[in-house]
Design a protein around this motif. Structure first.
Motif, mmCIF file in Angstrom:
data_model
loop_
_atom_site.group_PDB
_atom_site.id
_atom_site.type_symbol
_atom_site.label_atom_id
_atom_site.label_comp_id
_atom_site.label_asym_id
_atom_site.label_seq_id
_atom_site.Cartn_x
_atom_site.Cartn_y
_atom_site.Cartn_z
ATOM 1 N N ASN A 51 18.555 11.965 -2.282
ATOM 2 C CA ASN A 51 18.901 11.100 -3.415
ATOM 3 C C ASN A 51 20.395 11.041 -3.710
ATOM 4 N N ARG A 90 14.827 4.301 -10.573
ATOM 5 C CA ARG A 90 13.516 4.760 -11.051
ATOM 6 C C ARG A 90 12.389 4.212 -10.173
ATOM 7 N N GLY A 91 11.626 5.120 -9.589
ATOM 8 C CA GLY A 91 10.500 4.737 -8.759
ATOM 9 C C GLY A 91 10.890 4.110 -7.432
ATOM 10 N N GLU A 121 12.323 1.271 -7.240
ATOM 11 C CA GLU A 121 12.021 -0.162 -7.384
ATOM 12 C C GLU A 121 13.091 -1.036 -6.745
ATOM 13 N N SER A 164 7.924 17.511 -1.533
ATOM 14 C CA SER A 164 8.189 17.755 -2.950
ATOM 15 C C SER A 164 9.563 17.199 -3.300
ATOM 16 N N GLY A 169 12.284 15.061 -6.275
ATOM 17 C CA GLY A 169 12.368 13.779 -6.957
ATOM 18 C C GLY A 169 12.249 12.583 -6.037
ATOM 19 N N THR A 228 10.118 12.011 -3.898
ATOM 20 C CA THR A 228 8.728 11.586 -3.713
ATOM 21 C C THR A 228 8.376 10.424 -4.634
ATOM 22 N N GLN A 229 9.191 10.215 -5.675
ATOM 23 C CA GLN A 229 8.943 9.119 -6.607
ATOM 24 C C GLN A 229 9.560 7.807 -6.130
ATOM 25 N N ASN A 230 10.318 7.852 -5.031
ATOM 26 C CA ASN A 230 10.962 6.646 -4.512
ATOM 27 C C ASN A 230 10.034 6.008 -3.477
ATOM 28 N N VAL A 231 9.455 4.873 -3.848
ATOM 29 C CA VAL A 231 8.450 4.240 -2.994
ATOM 30 C C VAL A 231 9.043 3.810 -1.655
ATOM 31 N N PHE A 277 1.364 15.880 -0.765
ATOM 32 C CA PHE A 277 2.326 16.005 -1.853
ATOM 33 C C PHE A 277 2.148 17.327 -2.576
ATOM 34 N N LYS A 334 1.790 19.251 -9.146
ATOM 35 C CA LYS A 334 2.347 19.702 -10.413
ATOM 36 C C LYS A 334 1.221 19.882 -11.437
#
Length: 348
Positions: free
Chosen positions: A192, A211-212, A214, A291, A293, A295-298, A315, A318
């Protein structure tokens, strides 16, 4: 024994805390996760921390002040977690602190500096504190990173397949565990770090991350730019190796990547995917536990699934309290109740 662990990673955004209970019965170590928390840095403290990071210049006065204030912030996070524990007590605190410089010369790590004076944690909690966790490994000829590989090896050692733990933080790192071979752990490059730098620059500091994923998913990959970024010498170094924001920072982005907007973000996400996928393929990894952050990026996760078609991806969980048992006798048996990752039991 109850232990509280504290860390803030290379995204420099929050203090992560966890409490676990460890038991030793014969040669079996069991660990039960009791509580976790994430405490964002105060905005002004985070701003000053980011302003002090390389390639910026700072002063010893500011380093001293940051060491104190980060230590106090870590102490507050530990105290808050302890207050929520049943019985409100622990035996020990292990504090990683906040890395502000990781000195790497070619393939050799020569030093590392984490701020967050542990005396503040000891004074606030009344507990012994173990800190300065990386430098002994560097003194012994290692890289002092990634630290999580110690846990990763315990978690994956019972697998009959070649398995890897992948962390997508500011920097991406992997731990590879292969039957009949020594494990290996190292950094693969930015996860990131460059994406966050591009977001900060592209939004004049208003947004710290995509975020995500997107915007990364909306953009189109610039193949020419991607190929140029992949010529970075770090990627060609043999493992083990480490890196950080000393290399992959906003100045690096300005020097190596033109353009802005969604296409740049898509290209930087593709850089993370390509550099990670190459290393997974290098070791013929069959199962990956992911694991962090990222992992939240599509865009990153879809890209990894596309390029790592021969590997199952699970994954890290949590969820509620989990128990991990590890046989230390050398038998390599690991049992995870309420599995530590979605699908791990099936895929390992």
């Amino acid at each position: 024994m109850r232990v509280v662990g504290l860390i803030s990673g290379t995204s420099h955004d929050a203090i992560e805390a966890a409490a676990a209970e460890f038991d030793l019965v014969g040669e079996v170590v069991s660990a039960k996760l009791l509580a976790t928390s994430s405490t964002p840095y105060a905005p002004e403290l985070r701003r000053r921390l980011l302003d002090a990071l390389p390639p910026a210049e700072t002063t010893l006065e500011e380093v001293c002040k940051l060491d104190t204030e980060i230590g106090q912030a870590f102490a507050a996070a530990a105290a808050e977690l302890l207050a929520g524990l049943r019985g409100g007590a622990a035996d020990l605190v292990a504090s990683h602190g906040q890395t502000v410089y990781h000195w790497v010369d070619g393939q050799r790590a020569r030093g590392t500096l984490q701020l967050g004076q542990p005396a503040w944690i000891a004074e606030r909690t009344g507990l012994p504190v173990v800190a300065d966790l990386r430098i002994r490994d560097i003194a012994a000829g290692g890289h002092g990173a990634p630290l999580a590989s110690i846990f990763d090896v315990l978690l994956l050692s019972g697998s009959s397949r070649t398995a890897a733990a992948l962390n997508l933080g500011g920097i991406a790192n992997i731990t590879v565990v292969r039957p009949g071979a020594d494990p290996i752990a190292y950094d693969t490059g930015p996860a990131n770090a460059l994406l966050d730098a591009a977001m900060l620059e592209g939004t004049a500091g208003e947004l710290a991350y995509d975020r995500g994923g997107e915007r990364s998913a909306r953009g189109s990959v610039d193949a020419t730019l991607l190929e140029r970024l992949l010529t970075e010498p770090f990627y060609a170094l043999a493992a083990p190796k480490t890196t950080g924001k000393e290399l992959f920072n906003a100045a690096y982005l300005d020097a190596h990547a033109e353009g802005a907007g969604d296409d740049l973000l898509a290209t930087l996400a593709a850089l993370t995917v390509e550099t990670v996928a190459r290393e997974l393929a290098r070791h013929d990894v069959e199962t990956v536990v992911v694991s962090g952050g990222g992992t939240q990026n599509v865009a990153i996760m879809d890209g990894l699934r596309e390029l790592s078609v021969d590997a199952d991806i699970a994954f890290a969980s949590k969820g509620p309290a989990r128990v991990l048992e590890v046989d230390m006798s050398g038998g390599g048996n690991t049992r995870a109740d309420q599995a530590h990752c979605d699908g791990c039991k099936e895929r390992l």
